[in-house]
Design a protein around this motif. Structure first.
Motif, PDB file in Angstrom:
ATOM      1  N   ASP A 192      -3.674  10.124   3.936  1.00  0.00           N
ATOM      2  CA  ASP A 192      -2.275   9.885   3.567  1.00  0.00           C
ATOM      3  C   ASP A 192      -1.440  11.156   3.488  1.00  0.00           C
ATOM      4  O   ASP A 192      -0.563  11.273   2.635  1.00  0.00           O
ATOM      5  CB  ASP A 192      -2.226   9.135   2.227  1.00  0.00           C
ATOM      6  CG  ASP A 192      -2.914   7.778   2.321  1.00  0.00           C
ATOM      7  OD1 ASP A 192      -2.791   7.133   3.386  1.00  0.00           O
ATOM      8  OD2 ASP A 192      -3.569   7.370   1.355  1.00  0.00           O
ATOM      9  N   GLU A 212       1.743   6.958  -6.585  1.00  0.00           N
ATOM     10  CA  GLU A 212       0.646   7.730  -7.165  1.00  0.00           C
ATOM     11  C   GLU A 212       0.787   9.220  -6.844  1.00  0.00           C
ATOM     12  O   GLU A 212       0.673  10.077  -7.712  1.00  0.00           O
ATOM     13  CB  GLU A 212      -0.687   7.197  -6.605  1.00  0.00           C
ATOM     14  CG  GLU A 212      -1.889   7.900  -7.171  1.00  0.00           C
ATOM     15  CD  GLU A 212      -3.182   7.139  -6.908  1.00  0.00           C
ATOM     16  OE1 GLU A 212      -3.419   6.740  -5.750  1.00  0.00           O
ATOM     17  OE2 GLU A 212      -3.948   6.943  -7.861  1.00  0.00           O
ATOM     18  N   ALA A 214      -4.363   6.277  -3.188  1.00  0.00           N
ATOM     19  CA  ALA A 214      -4.052   7.200  -2.099  1.00  0.00           C
ATOM     20  C   ALA A 214      -5.320   7.933  -1.666  1.00  0.00           C
ATOM     21  O   ALA A 214      -6.260   8.053  -2.429  1.00  0.00           O
ATOM     22  CB  ALA A 214      -3.003   8.204  -2.554  1.00  0.00           C
ATOM     23  N   ASP A 215      -5.325   8.412  -0.438  1.00  0.00           N
ATOM     24  CA  ASP A 215      -6.478   9.097   0.116  1.00  0.00           C
ATOM     25  C   ASP A 215      -5.986  10.376   0.790  1.00  0.00           C
ATOM     26  O   ASP A 215      -5.253  10.324   1.774  1.00  0.00           O
ATOM     27  CB  ASP A 215      -7.140   8.158   1.133  1.00  0.00           C
ATOM     28  CG  ASP A 215      -8.339   8.794   1.834  1.00  0.00           C
ATOM     29  OD1 ASP A 215      -8.466  10.036   1.790  1.00  0.00           O
ATOM     30  OD2 ASP A 215      -9.124   8.051   2.423  1.00  0.00           O
ATOM     31  N   GLU A 267       0.829  -1.205   0.000  1.00  0.00           N
ATOM     32  CA  GLU A 267       0.000   0.000   0.000  1.00  0.00           C
ATOM     33  C   GLU A 267       0.862   1.253   0.000  1.00  0.00           C
ATOM     34  O   GLU A 267       0.621   2.186  -0.758  1.00  0.00           O
ATOM     35  CB  GLU A 267      -0.922   0.014   1.232  1.00  0.00           C
ATOM     36  CG  GLU A 267      -2.187  -0.782   1.026  1.00  0.00           C
ATOM     37  CD  GLU A 267      -3.043  -0.867   2.282  1.00  0.00           C
ATOM     38  OE1 GLU A 267      -4.140  -1.430   2.177  1.00  0.00           O
ATOM     39  OE2 GLU A 267      -2.602  -0.395   3.365  1.00  0.00           O
ATOM     40  N   LYS A 303       0.759   3.973  -2.985  1.00  0.00           N
ATOM     41  CA  LYS A 303       0.282   5.314  -2.647  1.00  0.00           C
ATOM     42  C   LYS A 303       1.370   6.356  -2.898  1.00  0.00           C
ATOM     43  O   LYS A 303       1.114   7.415  -3.458  1.00  0.00           O
ATOM     44  CB  LYS A 303      -0.136   5.376  -1.171  1.00  0.00           C
ATOM     45  CG  LYS A 303      -1.439   4.685  -0.887  1.00  0.00           C
ATOM     46  CD  LYS A 303      -1.752   4.709   0.589  1.00  0.00           C
ATOM     47  CE  LYS A 303      -3.125   4.112   0.835  1.00  0.00           C
ATOM     48  NZ  LYS A 303      -3.546   4.251   2.226  1.00  0.00           N
TER      49      LYS A 303
END
Ligand code: ADP
Ligand code: MG
Length: 703
Positions: free
Chosen positions: A656, A230, A651-652, A223, A227
């Motif tokens: 993040d 990205e 990603a958030d 993850e 992430k």
């Protein structure tokens, strides 16, 4: 070549075929292997854990059970046809139901005392009993593998895909097929230096682990890797655009501060600037004098005094022989700016014009002429400024207020208003979290006003249920008796405009009854009124001729009536946090104590409750924006709709932020040592960036 592998059309994958390929394209925009691999599980379930029927409760999103089928029934016919199987373990029974593929499952699943099944699915409650619709079901045979990996990815699917057996399990199966291909290869897109710096997994390993994690540690690493990647490439792209623009676009040099500025600053400034206003004004001035073309975002909470900062810098443009314009998103706001600025510069030989959609042709003609011959110094207006006939003699600075209302293409139009692009200052009244600013405006310089003008009393915010309306009316009367004015705002949400309009009218009538003429004067403003009528009502309120302004969210942006000290928001639960904060910002502009009353029904969702509590707790727009981001996610926040950069697949931005900061720093560092990504070790980065640019619109020419 590996790049060709991931670009292989999806129909080439075993198990896909023309029909399913079509569905994957339509439902999920999955065209090739790469698209499929980027469909990440949205959660993972522990498939080594078995629940008992008795343990099922509403907190369990998914359960896995082991037991027998004791009875099956094919019920209904045609469109109501469904297959129901009664499942039983040593603690109880539950029904498994299939609406789709009922026939198929009725043939596949038969009650047999010797057969044991593994059932997996999402339990739901009906009439006090649990059932599982469309579970995954497998007969346990000697070949049933003992699962090595506890974690199994769960994928989003759609009803249409499920009918073609592309439910979560079906998708997982495709993923397994793809990853097991002998030719499977994912090219690395980061440099060895970055990979080792963050002790990251290779891209190929991360892709495998994200779909089929060996264990939780590997999943976490996968993850992080995906992430980071990205976010890193978005930042790299933004920063590169910025540096390309800075090297290829020359900016006008505003070398001096002259009479226009000094005269205003020394003799007409209505109040002492706050420290923050001084600081940002200087930042902007230095930028406009540097030789590069400015693209700057001016951030500041509602009421922090951005208009004055804009004006000061507009005067510097005049001092250097340039014209300047200020573009606002609504007619009302443009009018307001025109009035404020005309008053501020009155008697200083500055020609200010107003151009909006409702202006008559004759008026426009005159303005067009004054712009072309250079007579007009400052033009204020709406989208009307973008029209082709609006041509300046020498436009040097464009200020755009409430930026989120304008699309990227519209901003680009402003660039063409001079032979060389003018400086651009974008003012955003919507405080946004740092992560979002970095992503949305990552190619802009940012100035932030983080201080309110002195002497303001913090607005008091109160949450009231509709049943307490009488008390609220009483409070309003007290305030009116003290000489204050009041806004009452109703939600107006596009899809249900008719109903909202009725709410507004009903509301207006009940207000008119409770506040009868001639003692009370009530104005109303809404989107279905003609601009002149709106303006007339607005002006009556601005002049203090009416006590109450009943409105829809048209007053959301920018209106300034310092004597208005109460903001009542009806059906407040229907507004988003940033909107509530914007609305509240319409009061608290004068010296008096101001109030915001949030009216809601008793029925409040958990989110709704949190929104009300947040508003009551704090006046800090940036803090509110953080909560908003967590509640709604970046996609729904103001200003993000026109932005493609928020199509994040893993990603958030709400969660993040640490990874984002690391990615941005890394991108910055990389560009500072290898601006054109020419060093051999950065070749993977350069080539990935290139492939990204191919598939995206080129925004680099746009501020
Ligand atoms: P916004 O940042 O929301 O656009 P405005 O520019 O409309 O805010 O300013 C809000 C109010 O604060 C206006 O009435 C303005 O005259 C006043 N104001 C701005 N700067 C100062 C200051 N330094 N001291 C006192 N009042 C100020
Ligand atoms: Mg403003």
């Amino acid at each position: 070549m590996a790049a060709e592998f991931i670009n292989t059309p999806i129909e080439y994958l075993k198990g896909v075929g023309a029909h399913r390929a079509d569905l994957l394209k339509k439902e999920f925009q999955i065209f090739n292997y790469n698209d499929l691999l980027r469909l990440y599980p949205f959660r993972y379930v522990d498939r080594t854990k078995f629940y008992k029927v008795k343990e099922i409760n509403e907190t369990l999103a998914f359960v896995q059970l082991k037991g027998k089928i004791i009875k099956t029934q094919l019920l209904g016919e045609k469109r109501t046809l469904r297959f129901v199987a009664t499942f039983q373990d040593d603690t109880g029974k539950l029904e498994l139901i299939w609406f789709q593929g009922a026939k198929y499952f009725s043939e596949k699943i038969t009650p047999h005392i010797a057969n044991e099944y593994i059932v997996f699915g999402r339990p739901s409650e009906f009439n006090g009993k649990y059932n599982i619709a469309h579970p995954e079901i497998d007969l346990i045979t000697s070949e049933t593998p003992v699962l090595a990996s506890a974690l199994q990815g769960v994928y989003n699917s759609t009803a249409k895909l499920s009918t073609r057996f592309l439910d979560s399990k079906g998708i997982s199966k495709l993923m397994r097929t793809l990853i097991s291909l002998p030719s499977f290869k994912i090219e690395e897109c980061l440099s060895p230096e970055i990979i080792s710096r963050f002790a990251m997994m290779s891209k190929e390993e991360a892709v495998k682990q994200i779909h089929f994690p060996n264990n939780i540690e590997q999943l976490k690493k996968a993850e992080f890797r995906l992430k980071f990647e990205e976010l890193f490439f978005i930042q790299l792209k933004l920063l590169k655009q910025k540096s390309t623009r800075e090297t290829t676009t020359k900016g006008f040099i505003f070398a001096k501060v002259g009479n226009f500025f000094n005269n205003f600053y020394n003799h007409h400034l209505p109040f002492e600037l706050t420290g923050a206003q001084k600081r940002v004004t200087k930042e902007i001035r230095i930028d406009m004098g540097s030789g590069k073309q400015m693209n700057r975002l001016l951030q500041g909470d509602v009421g922090s005094g951005k208009t004055l900062v804009a004006l000061l810098n507009m005067l510097i443009a005049l001092d250097n022989g340039f014209q300047t314009c200020l573009m606002a998103p609504t007619e009302i706001l443009a009018n307001q700016h025109f009035q404020t600025i005309s008053e501020l510069v009155a008697g200083q030989n500055i020609v200010v014009g107003l151009l909006t959609g409702s202006k008559k042709q004759k008026h426009r003609k005159l303005i067009h002429e004054q712009l072309r011959n250079g007579e007009m110094h400052i033009l204020i207006g709406t989208h009307a400024l973008l029209e082709d006939e609006v041509q300046f003699k020498n436009l040097g600075l464009v200020v755009i207020d409430e930026q989120h209302r304008f699309g990227v293409a519209q901003r680009a139009k402003m660039w063409a208003k001079n032979t060389q692009p003018p400086h651009v200052l974008i003012m955003s009244a919507t405080p946004i979290p740092r992560t979002l600013a970095m992503t949305l405006y990552g190619d802009l310089d940012v100035s932030t006003i983080d201080e309110m003008p002195p002497g303001r009393k913090a607005i008091q915010t109160i949450h009231r249920f509709d049943s307490h309306r009488d008390r609220v009316f009483g409070f309003m009367k007290e305030q009116i008796a003290l000489g204050r004015q009041i806004y009452i705002v109703y939600p107006l949400i596009k899809e249900s405009e008719k109903m909202d309009y009725k709410d507004l009218m009903d509301g207006y009538e009940s207000i008119a009854r409770a506040f009868p003429m001639p003692q009370y004067q009530v104005s109303i403003v809404h989107g279905q009124m003609k601009p002149e009528a709106k303006d007339y009502e607005m002006q009556r309120f601005v002049k203090g001729e009416t006590h109450i302004m009943v409105a829809t969210t048209v007053i959301e942006v920018g209106v300034n009536v310092p004597n208005a000290s109460v903001m009542i928001i009806e059906s407040a639960e229907r507004f988003g946090l940033s909107q509530l904060h914007q609305l509240r910002g319409r009061v608290g502009r004068g010296a008096e104590q101001s109030y915001c009353v949030l009216m809601t029904s008793y029925k409040l969702s958990a989110d709704g409750k949190l929104r009300m509590d947040t508003m009551v707790r704090t006046n800090d727009g940036f803090e509110i924006a953080e909560v908003d981001l967590k509640l709604r996610g970046p996609g729904d926040m103001a200003g993000t709709t026109q932005s493609g950069v928020l199509d994040l697949s893993i990603a958030d931005l709400a969660k993040d932020s640490q990874i984002l900061f690391a990615a941005r720093n890394m991108a910055q560092e990389l560009l500072s040592v290898d601006a054109d990504l020419l060093q051999p070790e950065n070749a993977p980065i350069a080539s990935f960036l290139k492939s990204m640019n191919r598939s995206n619109t080129n925004w680099s020419k746009i501020s």
